[in-house]
Structure formats: structure tokens, C-alpha cells
Design a protein around this motif. Structure first.
Motif, PDB file in Angstrom:
ATOM      1  N   HIS A  19      51.098  41.908  34.304  1.00  0.00           N
ATOM      2  CA  HIS A  19      50.610  42.330  32.988  1.00  0.00           C
ATOM      3  C   HIS A  19      49.291  41.659  32.629  1.00  0.00           C
ATOM      4  O   HIS A  19      48.568  42.133  31.773  1.00  0.00           O
ATOM      5  N   ALA A  20      48.950  40.564  33.312  1.00  0.00           N
ATOM      6  CA  ALA A  20      47.684  39.893  33.059  1.00  0.00           C
ATOM      7  C   ALA A  20      46.558  40.481  33.917  1.00  0.00           C
ATOM      8  O   ALA A  20      45.400  40.188  33.701  1.00  0.00           O
ATOM      9  N   THR A  21      46.915  41.312  34.879  1.00  0.00           N
ATOM     10  CA  THR A  21      45.928  41.937  35.755  1.00  0.00           C
ATOM     11  C   THR A  21      45.324  43.147  35.053  1.00  0.00           C
ATOM     12  O   THR A  21      46.033  43.929  34.440  1.00  0.00           O
ATOM     13  N   GLU A  22      44.020  43.282  35.166  1.00  0.00           N
ATOM     14  CA  GLU A  22      43.312  44.414  34.572  1.00  0.00           C
ATOM     15  C   GLU A  22      43.909  45.724  35.073  1.00  0.00           C
ATOM     16  O   GLU A  22      44.208  45.870  36.255  1.00  0.00           O
ATOM     17  N   LEU A  23      44.109  46.678  34.177  1.00  0.00           N
ATOM     18  CA  LEU A  23      44.694  47.962  34.560  1.00  0.00           C
ATOM     19  C   LEU A  23      43.787  48.700  35.539  1.00  0.00           C
ATOM     20  O   LEU A  23      44.234  49.141  36.586  1.00  0.00           O
ATOM     21  N   VAL A  24      42.509  48.812  35.219  1.00  0.00           N
ATOM     22  CA  VAL A  24      41.545  49.479  36.106  1.00  0.00           C
ATOM     23  C   VAL A  24      40.255  48.659  36.140  1.00  0.00           C
ATOM     24  O   VAL A  24      39.730  48.291  35.100  1.00  0.00           O
ATOM     25  N   ASP A  25      39.780  48.403  37.323  1.00  0.00           N
ATOM     26  CA  ASP A  25      38.474  47.774  37.500  1.00  0.00           C
ATOM     27  C   ASP A  25      37.474  48.926  37.628  1.00  0.00           C
ATOM     28  O   ASP A  25      37.438  49.617  38.654  1.00  0.00           O
ATOM     29  N   TRP A  26      36.710  49.130  36.585  1.00  0.00           N
ATOM     30  CA  TRP A  26      35.832  50.295  36.533  1.00  0.00           C
ATOM     31  C   TRP A  26      34.694  50.216  37.548  1.00  0.00           C
ATOM     32  O   TRP A  26      34.168  51.247  37.982  1.00  0.00           O
ATOM     33  N   ASN A  27      34.317  49.016  37.959  1.00  0.00           N
ATOM     34  CA  ASN A  27      33.294  48.891  39.004  1.00  0.00           C
ATOM     35  C   ASN A  27      33.833  49.409  40.336  1.00  0.00           C
ATOM     36  O   ASN A  27      33.136  50.132  41.050  1.00  0.00           O
ATOM     37  N   PHE A  71      41.185  52.937  44.139  1.00  0.00           N
ATOM     38  CA  PHE A  71      40.679  53.487  42.878  1.00  0.00           C
ATOM     39  C   PHE A  71      40.494  52.421  41.805  1.00  0.00           C
ATOM     40  O   PHE A  71      40.237  52.739  40.653  1.00  0.00           O
ATOM     41  N   GLY A  72      40.626  51.158  42.171  1.00  0.00           N
ATOM     42  CA  GLY A  72      40.431  50.083  41.204  1.00  0.00           C
ATOM     43  C   GLY A  72      41.621  49.872  40.292  1.00  0.00           C
ATOM     44  O   GLY A  72      41.516  49.173  39.292  1.00  0.00           O
ATOM     45  N   ALA A  73      42.762  50.455  40.619  1.00  0.00           N
ATOM     46  CA  ALA A  73      43.981  50.326  39.803  1.00  0.00           C
ATOM     47  C   ALA A  73      44.713  49.048  40.217  1.00  0.00           C
ATOM     48  O   ALA A  73      45.745  49.068  40.883  1.00  0.00           O
ATOM     49  N   HIS A  74      44.156  47.915  39.818  1.00  0.00           N
ATOM     50  CA  HIS A  74      44.623  46.625  40.315  1.00  0.00           C
ATOM     51  C   HIS A  74      46.001  46.208  39.814  1.00  0.00           C
ATOM     52  O   HIS A  74      46.745  45.560  40.558  1.00  0.00           O
ATOM     53  N   ARG A  75      46.353  46.549  38.592  1.00  0.00           N
ATOM     54  CA  ARG A  75      47.693  46.189  38.119  1.00  0.00           C
ATOM     55  C   ARG A  75      48.754  46.942  38.916  1.00  0.00           C
ATOM     56  O   ARG A  75      49.738  46.362  39.368  1.00  0.00           O
ATOM     57  N   LEU A  76      48.537  48.225  39.110  1.00  0.00           N
ATOM     58  CA  LEU A  76      49.465  49.039  39.889  1.00  0.00           C
ATOM     59  C   LEU A  76      49.536  48.531  41.324  1.00  0.00           C
ATOM     60  O   LEU A  76      50.625  48.413  41.903  1.00  0.00           O
ATOM     61  N   SER A  77      48.406  48.193  41.895  1.00  0.00           N
ATOM     62  CA  SER A  77      48.358  47.667  43.251  1.00  0.00           C
ATOM     63  C   SER A  77      49.116  46.343  43.349  1.00  0.00           C
ATOM     64  O   SER A  77      49.854  46.118  44.318  1.00  0.00           O
ATOM     65  N   PRO A  97      55.705  53.682  34.323  1.00  0.00           N
ATOM     66  CA  PRO A  97      54.833  53.661  33.133  1.00  0.00           C
ATOM     67  C   PRO A  97      53.418  53.151  33.439  1.00  0.00           C
ATOM     68  O   PRO A  97      52.447  53.667  32.894  1.00  0.00           O
ATOM     69  N   CYS A  98      53.310  52.186  34.326  1.00  0.00           N
ATOM     70  CA  CYS A  98      51.990  51.683  34.708  1.00  0.00           C
ATOM     71  C   CYS A  98      51.200  52.782  35.422  1.00  0.00           C
ATOM     72  O   CYS A  98      50.009  52.976  35.155  1.00  0.00           O
ATOM     73  N   PHE A  99      51.855  53.504  36.316  1.00  0.00           N
ATOM     74  CA  PHE A  99      51.202  54.605  37.036  1.00  0.00           C
ATOM     75  C   PHE A  99      50.735  55.675  36.045  1.00  0.00           C
ATOM     76  O   PHE A  99      49.600  56.157  36.127  1.00  0.00           O
ATOM     77  N   THR A 100      51.596  56.037  35.107  1.00  0.00           N
ATOM     78  CA  THR A 100      51.262  57.064  34.115  1.00  0.00           C
ATOM     79  C   THR A 100      50.063  56.638  33.274  1.00  0.00           C
ATOM     80  O   THR A 100      49.125  57.425  33.066  1.00  0.00           O
ATOM     81  N   GLU A 101      50.069  55.401  32.803  1.00  0.00           N
ATOM     82  CA  GLU A 101      48.962  54.893  31.991  1.00  0.00           C
ATOM     83  C   GLU A 101      47.670  54.830  32.815  1.00  0.00           C
ATOM     84  O   GLU A 101      46.593  55.208  32.343  1.00  0.00           O
ATOM     85  N   THR A 102      47.793  54.382  34.046  1.00  0.00           N
ATOM     86  CA  THR A 102      46.632  54.291  34.932  1.00  0.00           C
ATOM     87  C   THR A 102      46.038  55.672  35.196  1.00  0.00           C
ATOM     88  O   THR A 102      44.820  55.868  35.100  1.00  0.00           O
TER      89      THR A 102
END
Length: 143
Positions: A4-12, A69-75, A107-112
Motif C-alpha cells: 500500500h506504500a508503493t506508488e500505484l503507477v509510475d507515470w515515467n 506498464f509502471g503498475a508497481h503496486r500490482l507488480s 481491487p488493485c488491478f481494477t484501480e490500476t
């Protein structure tokens, strides 16, 4: 670090992937959506069956595709599932300790995906470039 402390998406990272994939980006993002749904369904079923062996491959796949895809929390969540499942296989243990992560995965996948889709939509106004600041206009208001 807890997921939960990991960024949801790294836009870079997302922008880099978008640039690298070029015209194939939307198609590959669609594959990620399909593969992700399938992987999560398989993970959920394997967890219900207490089958650590069947957790490993879909978690590994989801981990890599999410990171692309930068989806670090999901990863990170998928990596936790993969690593714990591998340990459970090695020591012949049940993967019960993964319940919170498995429950939070969909839920994390859906939000991502909602964030990725919003940013990938060609009709969405892009972030301003070259230091210009663009003020949003209200509906029906002339600028």
C-alpha cells in the motif's frame, strides 16, 4: 515496503513503455487487461484450492506485465504471491498467509486499469508540455 506504500503507477515508466510500443501500445495494453484478468482469476482459484504450485506462474506473469506498464503496486503484490507460493511449494506448506494480498489483488488491478485507461484514452486532455500551464475550462464555458 508494504504494497500500500508503493506508488500505484509510475507515470515515467508508463510513458516510456507507451513510447517504446508506439502504435502497438493500445493493443498491448488490451492484452495486459485480458492476461491480468485471467491471471487474477487463476490466482484466486488456486488460493481457494490452497494450491501453492498453481499460484506461481500467474503471479510471475502478472508481476512482469504490471512492471512493464509502471503498475508497481500490482507488480509488488504479484511478486509477494509468487515468492510466498514458491516457498510454500518448497516446504510443502499451505499459502494461507497470502489471504490479504490475494483479496486485495483484484481491487488493485481494477484501480490500476482505470488509471491506465484514463491516461491512454486519446480523448483525454494530456498534461501540458514545455512548462505551459493550462487552466481547465468548465463545461460550456468559453475560454
Amino acid at each position: 515496503m508494504p504494497e500500500h506504500a508503493t506508488e500505484l503507477v509510475d507515470w515515467n515508466d508508463f510513458a516510456r513503455t507507451r513510447t517504446e510500443l508506439g502504435t502497438a501500445f493500445m493493443r498491448i495494453l488490451g492484452y495486459f487487461r485480458e492476461d491480468g484478468e485471467k491471471a487474477i482469476g487463476t490466482i484466486e482459484q488456486a488460493f481457494r484450492d490452497r494450491d501453492a504450485v498453481s499460484l506461481v506462474r500467474p503471479a510471475h506473469t502478472l508481476k512482469g506485465e504490471s512492471a512493464q506498464f509502471g503498475a508497481h503496486r500490482l507488480s509488488a503484490m504479484a511478486e509477494e504471491i509468487e515468492m510466498v507460493a514458491r516457498r510454500c511449494v518448497e516446504f510443502r506448506e499451505s499459502p494461507d498467509e497470502l489471504i490479504e494480498t490475494v483479496v486485495a489483488l483484484r481491487p488493485c488491478f481494477t484501480e490500476t486499469m482505470a488509471l491506465l485507461d484514463r491516461d491512454a484514452n486519446p480523448l483525454v486532455a494530456r498534461r501540458p508540455t514545455f512548462g505551459r500551464r493550462v487552466e481547465p475550462q468548465g463545461f460550456g464555458r468559453a475560454g
